[in-house]
Design a protein around this motif. Structure first.
Motif, PDB file in Angstrom:
ATOM      1  N   LEU A 139      -4.398  55.654  50.149  1.00 41.62           N
ATOM      2  CA  LEU A 139      -4.314  54.801  51.326  1.00 41.62           C
ATOM      3  C   LEU A 139      -2.884  54.370  51.600  1.00 41.62           C
ATOM      4  O   LEU A 139      -2.467  54.246  52.750  1.00 41.62           O
ATOM      5  N   HIS A 140      -2.106  54.149  50.545  1.00 45.68           N
ATOM      6  CA  HIS A 140      -0.703  53.761  50.713  1.00 45.68           C
ATOM      7  C   HIS A 140       0.198  54.957  51.002  1.00 45.68           C
ATOM      8  O   HIS A 140       1.377  54.778  51.304  1.00 45.68           O
ATOM      9  N   ALA A 141      -0.358  56.183  50.924  1.00 44.99           N
ATOM     10  CA  ALA A 141       0.409  57.376  51.294  1.00 44.99           C
ATOM     11  C   ALA A 141       0.289  57.666  52.790  1.00 44.99           C
ATOM     12  O   ALA A 141       0.915  58.606  53.287  1.00 44.99           O
ATOM     13  N   LYS A 187      -2.595  44.811  44.221  1.00 45.66           N
ATOM     14  CA  LYS A 187      -2.898  43.536  44.858  1.00 45.66           C
ATOM     15  C   LYS A 187      -3.818  43.734  46.059  1.00 45.66           C
ATOM     16  O   LYS A 187      -4.822  43.035  46.214  1.00 45.66           O
ATOM     17  N   ASP A 188      -3.488  44.714  46.911  1.00 41.18           N
ATOM     18  CA  ASP A 188      -4.283  44.956  48.109  1.00 41.18           C
ATOM     19  C   ASP A 188      -5.709  45.366  47.778  1.00 41.18           C
ATOM     20  O   ASP A 188      -6.645  45.037  48.507  1.00 41.18           O
ATOM     21  N   GLY A 233      11.354  50.960  42.353  1.00 34.55           N
ATOM     22  CA  GLY A 233      10.689  51.392  43.576  1.00 34.55           C
ATOM     23  C   GLY A 233       9.202  51.588  43.390  1.00 34.55           C
ATOM     24  O   GLY A 233       8.389  51.093  44.170  1.00 34.55           O
ATOM     25  N   ASP A 234       8.831  52.324  42.329  1.00 34.47           N
ATOM     26  CA  ASP A 234       7.415  52.558  42.090  1.00 34.47           C
ATOM     27  C   ASP A 234       6.712  51.288  41.623  1.00 34.47           C
ATOM     28  O   ASP A 234       5.526  51.087  41.884  1.00 34.47           O
ATOM     29  N   LYS A 235       7.457  50.394  40.953  1.00 36.00           N
ATOM     30  CA  LYS A 235       6.844  49.142  40.500  1.00 36.00           C
ATOM     31  C   LYS A 235       6.425  48.283  41.687  1.00 36.00           C
ATOM     32  O   LYS A 235       5.346  47.704  41.694  1.00 36.00           O
ATOM     33  N   GLU A 236       7.269  48.224  42.696  1.00 37.90           N
ATOM     34  CA  GLU A 236       6.947  47.402  43.862  1.00 37.90           C
ATOM     35  C   GLU A 236       5.775  47.999  44.639  1.00 37.90           C
ATOM     36  O   GLU A 236       4.871  47.276  45.074  1.00 37.90           O
ATOM     37  N   ARG A 237       5.751  49.319  44.813  1.00 35.86           N
ATOM     38  CA  ARG A 237       4.629  49.938  45.516  1.00 35.86           C
ATOM     39  C   ARG A 237       3.340  49.764  44.724  1.00 35.86           C
ATOM     40  O   ARG A 237       2.292  49.462  45.278  1.00 35.86           O
TER      41      ARG A 237
END
Length: 522
Positions: free
Chosen positions: A427-429, A397-398, A387-391
């Protein structure tokens, strides 16, 4: 002033010949020849990863070159021997200030050498630490770099970052070196304090010393340089006179191409929805403060060192105890007891000192990128596999983070890439409000442009941003509105059409400034 004697008092202060540093097959520094002259300020600029830190390490003896020769005042430097570099007259003021937090200001300033009073008394063998003489000498060193009123018995860990920066500068200056290396010495300082540091560099060269000045603030580089050396990919790609060193030329040499510039104005993404309301907020060294932010608005906080910029952010977040006042977040009363309460309510913070306050340096990029979203990536408190690897993969990347692997320790990344990870974490939070404290400290011009674009994009998506910065150019470029602080209070609230450096500095200095020993942080 120059007390490190050497047999050669007339030749170059430093000569590098065929100096290379490689890690395995990767060459990170390759300098065929470089001289640093006495009485000259040589500025070194380059993107993060250009080789600046390696060059400083080689000169200060903390990094052993793979090959080549280094002469200090005509004497060969023994590779990897910082004690020998110091004996030959090299002193480095590091950006990350290697101070001992539990020791006092005076103890840090005189660490590694006996006080002058003990030496004059001839008691070196019997006296290990002369506290009275140390205090007085510490006060003199601080006064010499323009810091007065600080309690020299106070532990360094209790001081804000700007004061720690000035202490590190005073410590390097106190060695009375031949070669003074200044690594981003003004990165956390306001204009007044930065001016004192630049004056110190000029005084050093006027007395016959040499200065190697590493900087990202190109206006400062142009102001102070007798010569500008540009590094790119570990190589010296340009050696410029002050006349040649225009900002456009330096950027072109640093990045190898023209850097795209915006018109300097952020998109007007403001809405009528109020996100934050602060009424009569007070804390130790702060207030009363009244402030409002709307969705999509970027508000800057300017002020001199000790004005209360950081303290305002920390008090709203719950990291600094408030003594009065009220705050509302999205129309509801908001009184966090701890920063975790603020995070849970939708506030993110990119702190001033990322290495001390935000990063787990020895742990993977993946862990650091997902610290703010662990609850989302876990099931009943247990982190789900992958899960954390994908996030983390999406975050890096972003934001265009340059790295070898998500499992790479984040401490191995450049400052700009570390900062991108911290930004991406928040930002992803999906916060409603983001606090930025010196968001581009220690970041090169290329990474700065990318970070500014990230902030613009976040505001356009409806994020409210409160940014405290000692760089006026940064605030003028980023913000829709700037509030100016002095003595812990907001003394001006300027819309974009009233922006000017003169107006901001006049407001910041409009009341009696705090002394360096004040409880208020920058």
């Amino acid at each position: 002033m120059i007390t490190n004697a050497s047999p050669n008092r007339t030749g170059p202060a430093v000569v590098l010949r065929a100096v290379q540093k490689s890690y395995g097959p990767v060459t990170v520094l390759d300098i065929p020849e470089l001289e640093l002259k006495r009485g000259q300020i040589t500025c070194v600029v380059g993107e993060n990863g250009a080789g600046k830190s390696t060059l400083m390490g080689v000169l200060s003896g903390t990094v052993s070159p793979t090959s080549g020769e280094i002469l200090i005042a005509g004497q060969a430097l023994q590779p990897g021997r910082p004690d020998h570099a110091k004996a030959l007259g090299v002193s480095m003021v590091a950006q990350e200030f290697p101070l001992v937090g539990g020791l006092s200001v005076a103890e840090n300033l005189l660490l590694g050498r006996h006080s002058r009073a003990a030496e004059q008394a001839g008691r070196l063998r019997r006296v290990l630490f002369d506290r009275s003489g140390t205090r007085q000498e510490a006060r003199e060193l601080l006064a010499d770099v323009g810091v007065d009123g600080i309690d020299v018995d106070r532990p360094v860990e209790q001081l804000p970052v700007p004061l720690r920066q000035m202490i590190e500068i005073a410590k390097g200056w106190g060695n009375r070196p031949l070669v003074l290396i200044l690594d981003e010495p003004t990165s956390s300082l306001g204009p007044v304090e930065a001016g004192k540091v630049l004056d110190l560099a000029r005084r050093h060269t006027a007395s016959g010393g040499a200065v190697l000045f590493i900087g990202h603030r190109l206006d400062e580089v142009r102001d102070i340089a007798d010569r500008v050396v540009v590094l790119r990919g570990g190589k010296l790609v340009a050696d410029l006179t002050p006349e040649q060193a225009t900002e456009e030329r330096m950027i072109r040499e640093m990045v190898g191409s023209e850097l795209a510039h915006s018109d300097g104005a952020p998109p007007d993404s403001r809405t009528d929805r109020t996100v934050l309301v602060v009424r009569s907020l007070t804390a130790d060294g702060l207030g009363p403060v009244d402030l409002e932010l709307t969705a999509g608005e970027i508000v800057g906080v300017a002020g001199l060192m000790g004005s209360g910029r950081s303290r305002l952010l920390h008090t709203i977040m719950g990291a600094q105890p408030r003594t009065g006042g009220e705050t509302e977040l999205n129309g509801r009363p908001f009184r966090p007891r701890h920063p975790a309460d603020a995070v849970a309510a939708g506030i993110g913070l990119v702190p001033e000192d990322r290495k001390e306050q935000s990063l787990l340096l020895q742990h993977p990029v993946r862990w650091n990128a997902t610290l703010a979203t662990l609850r989302r990536d876990s099931w009943r408190g247990i982190l789900t596999p992958g899960g954390d690897k994908e996030r983390s993969r999406r975050i890096v990347k972003d934001l265009g983070v340059r790295m070898h692997s998500q499992e790479q320790p984040i401490g191995d990344l450049s400052g700009g890439n570390q900062q991108k990870v911290v930004f991406g974490r928040w930002l992803h939070a999906d916060p409603d409000l983001l606090f930025l404290d010196e968001p581009t400290r220690g970041v090169d011009v290329g990474a700065k442009a990318e970070i500014y674009q990230l902030i613009d994009n976040a505001a356009q998506d409806g994020l409210a941003v409160l940014v405290a910065s000692s760089e006026l150019e940064e605030l003028l470029r980023m913000c829709h509105r700037i509030v100016v602080m002095a003595q812990g209070r907001i003394v001006a609230d300027l819309p974009r059409e009233q922006f000017s450096k003169e107006r901001i500095m006049t407001a910041a200095a409009g009341t009696q400034p705090l002394t360096a020993g004040s409880e208020a942080t920058a």
